[in-house]
Design an enzyme around this catalytic site. Sequence first.
Site, PDB file in Angstrom:
ATOM      1  N   TYR A 194       0.855  -1.190   0.000  1.00 59.35           N
ATOM      2  CA  TYR A 194       0.000   0.000   0.000  1.00 59.35           C
ATOM      3  C   TYR A 194       0.893   1.243   0.000  1.00 59.35           C
ATOM      4  O   TYR A 194       1.467   1.615   1.023  1.00 59.35           O
ATOM      5  CB  TYR A 194      -0.880  -0.027   1.235  1.00 59.35           C
ATOM      6  CG  TYR A 194      -2.062   0.908   1.223  1.00 59.35           C
ATOM      7  CD1 TYR A 194      -3.350   0.408   1.040  1.00 59.35           C
ATOM      8  CD2 TYR A 194      -1.909   2.262   1.440  1.00 59.35           C
ATOM      9  CE1 TYR A 194      -4.448   1.250   1.068  1.00 59.35           C
ATOM     10  CE2 TYR A 194      -3.000   3.111   1.459  1.00 59.35           C
ATOM     11  CZ  TYR A 194      -4.260   2.605   1.272  1.00 59.35           C
ATOM     12  OH  TYR A 194      -5.348   3.448   1.305  1.00 59.35           O
ATOM     13  N   TYR A 196      -4.995   5.705  -7.018  1.00 66.33           N
ATOM     14  CA  TYR A 196      -5.284   5.355  -5.626  1.00 66.33           C
ATOM     15  C   TYR A 196      -6.668   4.751  -5.516  1.00 66.33           C
ATOM     16  O   TYR A 196      -7.672   5.435  -5.688  1.00 66.33           O
ATOM     17  CB  TYR A 196      -5.179   6.613  -4.766  1.00 66.33           C
ATOM     18  CG  TYR A 196      -5.412   6.407  -3.296  1.00 66.33           C
ATOM     19  CD1 TYR A 196      -4.546   5.635  -2.540  1.00 66.33           C
ATOM     20  CD2 TYR A 196      -6.481   7.012  -2.650  1.00 66.33           C
ATOM     21  CE1 TYR A 196      -4.749   5.459  -1.181  1.00 66.33           C
ATOM     22  CE2 TYR A 196      -6.693   6.856  -1.291  1.00 66.33           C
ATOM     23  CZ  TYR A 196      -5.819   6.078  -0.561  1.00 66.33           C
ATOM     24  OH  TYR A 196      -6.018   5.908   0.788  1.00 66.33           O
TER      25      TYR A 196
END
Lengths: 409, 156
Positions: free
Chosen positions: A291, A341
């Site tokens: 991430y 994202y």
Amino acid sequence: MGALTDKYCIVGVGETAFMKASGRTPLSMACEAVKRAMDDAGLGARDIDAITSFQIADSTDVANVAQALGIRMNYGSVAYSGGSTTEALVAHAIGLIEGGYCNTVAIFRAMNGRTGRRMGGQAPGGVVPPSRAEGDAQFYMPWGFTTPAQHFAPSAMRYLHDFGATTKSFAEVATAFRYHASLNPKALMRAPITIEDHQRSRWVAKPFRLLDCCLETDVASAFIVTSRERAYDLRQPPVFIMGGSARTYADNPAWNHSRQRTYIQAGHFARQRVWGMSGIGPQDIDVLSIYDAFTYTVIIQLEAYGFCGIGEAAEFVKGGRLRIDHDLPTNLSGGHLSEGYAHGVALVNEVVRQLRHRADDACPGWAEGRHSYDRAAGCRQVREARFGACLGWGTETRGSSLILRSLSA
Amino acid sequence: MPGPIDYSKINIIPDPDTVEWWEGTKRHKFLVRQCKNCGHKWFPPFPACAKCTSMDLSWFETAGKGVIHSYVVVTQPILAAFVPAVPYVVGLIELDDCHEPDGSLTRVAGVMIDDEDAVAIGLPAEVVFEPTGDPNFVMPRWKICGTAQNTWKFNE
Ligand SMILES: [Zn+2]
């Protein structure tokens, strides 16, 4: 090995385009992503009986998606929760199916992350109007300390101090992921960048520059979890869930700044459970996703899960180690930094595609698993992708993980 | 020095857990929570003691002095209140009088009075109380108050 290792699979993945301005509702995008994941798996509306999602008051309810797509749910819920929820919802799905509550779960995240609610309170087009400092925001908003970049910067600064590292290590991460994005037709930012491009990009919140930050994106992405028995009959090679962790927290979870060492990420507390449950270790991982809210979040998650020691990642990432055809191919889609994202869901989708040997790249036969491995021709399939890991970040003090294997592993 | 902060563009909403903390700032006191049962101190003012779970709590008035543990230099404003202030440094200050024998510590954040050039990890800093234009709120900020050996500055 965990009691449920290899009993559950990810069988379908899908997403909308990664967009700067969708002009669409999160509901419409969620429907498209779930529908694409269903089509990918070869499942119809009657085959899905659960939908879960997560959001921070910026998306749609699962009931709306079920209504729109004609799905009757035996289970549906929305977590009010941020990054690293993706992998936690996989754990929920496994428990629900194992317990007999439902059979097949679609998990999605849909948001207009750029034209709708932006992280840290920035309004579309610029700064926000007068803001309410209530709840925990009383103790950061009046200090101009609101965005993720601002919140994670002191931990990064202290990391550089404690280990004598420089932001060139951040640049290694940014350039590797952008290179991968150049091989991903879905990615928002595909033009390769150099270490110097990173070092010349403007400051956002020191020690973070623009090219340390992920791309605010309008997007929805989804995948589908079901049991091994159902998975075998579906359209795609199943990808098996070996283990993971579901939102593990560090000490001082709500105020990282009073922890002894602020850069020891939550995964550090989960690693023995994760690798013990999965029966493999970091040295076995062929494809990794981390991430990447920021380049730095990659650095400290590599350390947390034992890919290298605490304080070693700044050296570890040098020499292109995270690039395809190198030791530890990471964020092969380009990740949040360059693909867009999607709050972690798209990172899982990429690892699933790699483990199926069906990365959706420029190779004409990718959908049948035929790849050239010719990077100059746009192939981004890792040659031997047997074991994969997805590491989810939800600040320094909360994190999740998901360990996957291919059918042939 | 960083530019002025336009506090009129931040609407602070104290709640029953925090109202006494904000009252303290009006009397130029930097308070942290303290457990009446075991003496543990912490910030922000969460309503129970993380060491013994007691909810029988008081406030400890710190001397408002500490050491810069880390910092961020904000160059891109996000909140309207901080548009005139950039670039500004948010310091993380480790309070001198909140160290405990088991190693636990308390760090607080705040906007430094000083410019980026003057700020370094390891320097001592002390609180100063700044009027906000609203008589109901006084804002703690931090300023460097001495020198130290082995300081470190981000100089890229
Ligand atoms: Zn206590």
